[in-house]
Design an enzyme around this catalytic site. Structure first.
Site, PDB file in Angstrom:
ATOM      1  N   ILE A 187     -22.530  21.895  89.467  1.00 24.34           N
ATOM      2  CA  ILE A 187     -23.427  21.408  90.889  1.00 24.34           C
ATOM      3  C   ILE A 187     -22.608  20.007  91.117  1.00 24.34           C
ATOM      4  O   ILE A 187     -22.487  19.714  92.383  1.00 24.34           O
ATOM      5  CB  ILE A 187     -24.884  21.017  90.575  1.00 24.34           C
ATOM      6  CG1 ILE A 187     -25.499  20.831  91.784  1.00 24.34           C
ATOM      7  CG2 ILE A 187     -24.935  20.071  89.442  1.00 24.34           C
ATOM      8  CD1 ILE A 187     -26.915  20.813  91.765  1.00 24.34           C
ATOM      9  N   ASN A 228     -34.396  12.690  84.186  1.00 28.13           N
ATOM     10  CA  ASN A 228     -35.555  12.312  83.591  1.00 28.13           C
ATOM     11  C   ASN A 228     -36.261  11.063  84.336  1.00 28.13           C
ATOM     12  O   ASN A 228     -35.627  10.651  85.440  1.00 28.13           O
ATOM     13  CB  ASN A 228     -35.156  11.950  81.934  1.00 28.13           C
ATOM     14  CG  ASN A 228     -34.267  10.880  81.898  1.00 28.13           C
ATOM     15  OD1 ASN A 228     -34.566   9.705  82.290  1.00 28.13           O
ATOM     16  ND2 ASN A 228     -33.319  11.077  81.018  1.00 28.13           N
ATOM     17  N   VAL A 260     -27.877  18.731  83.325  1.00 29.13           N
ATOM     18  CA  VAL A 260     -27.272  18.607  84.537  1.00 29.13           C
ATOM     19  C   VAL A 260     -27.253  16.958  84.740  1.00 29.13           C
ATOM     20  O   VAL A 260     -26.469  16.476  85.241  1.00 29.13           O
ATOM     21  CB  VAL A 260     -28.282  19.197  85.432  1.00 29.13           C
ATOM     22  CG1 VAL A 260     -28.253  18.571  86.829  1.00 29.13           C
ATOM     23  CG2 VAL A 260     -28.214  20.657  85.392  1.00 29.13           C
ATOM     24  N   ASP A 261     -28.485  16.321  84.264  1.00 29.48           N
ATOM     25  CA  ASP A 261     -28.393  14.909  84.665  1.00 29.48           C
ATOM     26  C   ASP A 261     -27.109  14.119  83.904  1.00 29.48           C
ATOM     27  O   ASP A 261     -26.768  13.528  84.551  1.00 29.48           O
ATOM     28  CB  ASP A 261     -29.726  14.340  83.966  1.00 29.48           C
ATOM     29  CG  ASP A 261     -30.140  12.850  83.930  1.00 29.48           C
ATOM     30  OD1 ASP A 261     -29.831  12.602  85.110  1.00 29.48           O
ATOM     31  OD2 ASP A 261     -30.893  12.357  83.475  1.00 29.48           O
ATOM     32  N   GLY A 288     -33.749  24.090  81.541  1.00 24.28           N
ATOM     33  CA  GLY A 288     -33.047  23.746  80.388  1.00 24.28           C
ATOM     34  C   GLY A 288     -33.934  23.436  79.130  1.00 24.28           C
ATOM     35  O   GLY A 288     -34.756  23.803  78.691  1.00 24.28           O
ATOM     36  N   TYR A 339     -36.238  21.478  79.262  1.00 19.70           N
ATOM     37  CA  TYR A 339     -37.944  21.209  79.211  1.00 19.70           C
ATOM     38  C   TYR A 339     -38.461  22.516  79.133  1.00 19.70           C
ATOM     39  O   TYR A 339     -39.626  22.560  79.365  1.00 19.70           O
ATOM     40  CB  TYR A 339     -37.867  20.488  80.666  1.00 19.70           C
ATOM     41  CG  TYR A 339     -37.758  19.089  80.799  1.00 19.70           C
ATOM     42  CD1 TYR A 339     -37.114  18.528  79.781  1.00 19.70           C
ATOM     43  CD2 TYR A 339     -37.904  18.430  82.071  1.00 19.70           C
ATOM     44  CE1 TYR A 339     -37.015  16.977  79.904  1.00 19.70           C
ATOM     45  CE2 TYR A 339     -37.876  17.150  82.318  1.00 19.70           C
ATOM     46  CZ  TYR A 339     -37.393  16.355  81.261  1.00 19.70           C
ATOM     47  OH  TYR A 339     -37.133  15.177  81.303  1.00 19.70           O
TER      48      TYR A 339
END
Length: 170
Positions: free
Chosen positions: A10, A23, A32-33, A123, A125
């Protein structure tokens, strides 16, 4: 309007905005974050810190979304959304759907004509890939506001890609 699911990173998407599975602190994390923060460089973290100091002192609530600039990314904006954490008992699909619809609200406010989503909450979570795909696709298809011309689900694994393609096929 075009909705598609692709395999990829991404952080390399050439769209107006990408969505970050953030988060609530907005200060970076894993998955991803972490990848988005690393690729965007220090400008993204600085904008997130400014948001925390001004309008979001307690962090971004689950299911909500907020935009920042994109730093060194090829897009114009990053829309941060906080997905529900199944491991923490956040199992309501409406919270997950809200991540997608609130991101679309923010994209509309920005005037974004193209948007890339990750598989929010699929993911660490702990949400099942098929459930995330069904909820995400239903939220995007049912969105009543102005949608971008291009919506792309950018997925990092074959399992997620298969789930999203199946959900899009209906």
């Amino acid at each position: 309007m075009s909705i598609e699911a692709v395999s990829g990173d991404i952080t390399t998407e050439r769209v107006d905005a990408i969505v970050n599975a953030a988060n609530s602190s907005l200060l970076g994390g894993g998955g991803v974050d972490g990848a988005i923060h690393a690729a965007a460089g220090p400008a993204l973290l600085a904008e997130c810190r400014a948001l925390r100091e001004s309008t979001l002192p307690d962090g971004l609530p689950v299911g909500d979304a907020v935009a920042t600039g994109a730093g060194d990314l090829p897009c114009r904006w990053v829309i941060h959304t906080v997905g529900p954490n199944r491991h923490a008992g956040q199992t309501d699909p409406a919270l997950l759907a809200s991540c997608f619809t609130r991101s679309l609200d923010v994209a509309a406010d920005l005037g974004a004509t193209s948007l890339a989503f990750p598989a929010v909450s699929a993911g660490i979570y702990g949400w099942d890939a098929d459930e995330v795909a069904r909820v995400a696709v239903a939220a995007v298809n049912g969105y009543a506001g102005r949608r971008p011309d291009t919506i792309r689900f950018v997925l990092f694994s074959e399992r997620l890609l298969s789930a999203f393609r199946a959900a899009l096929a209906g």
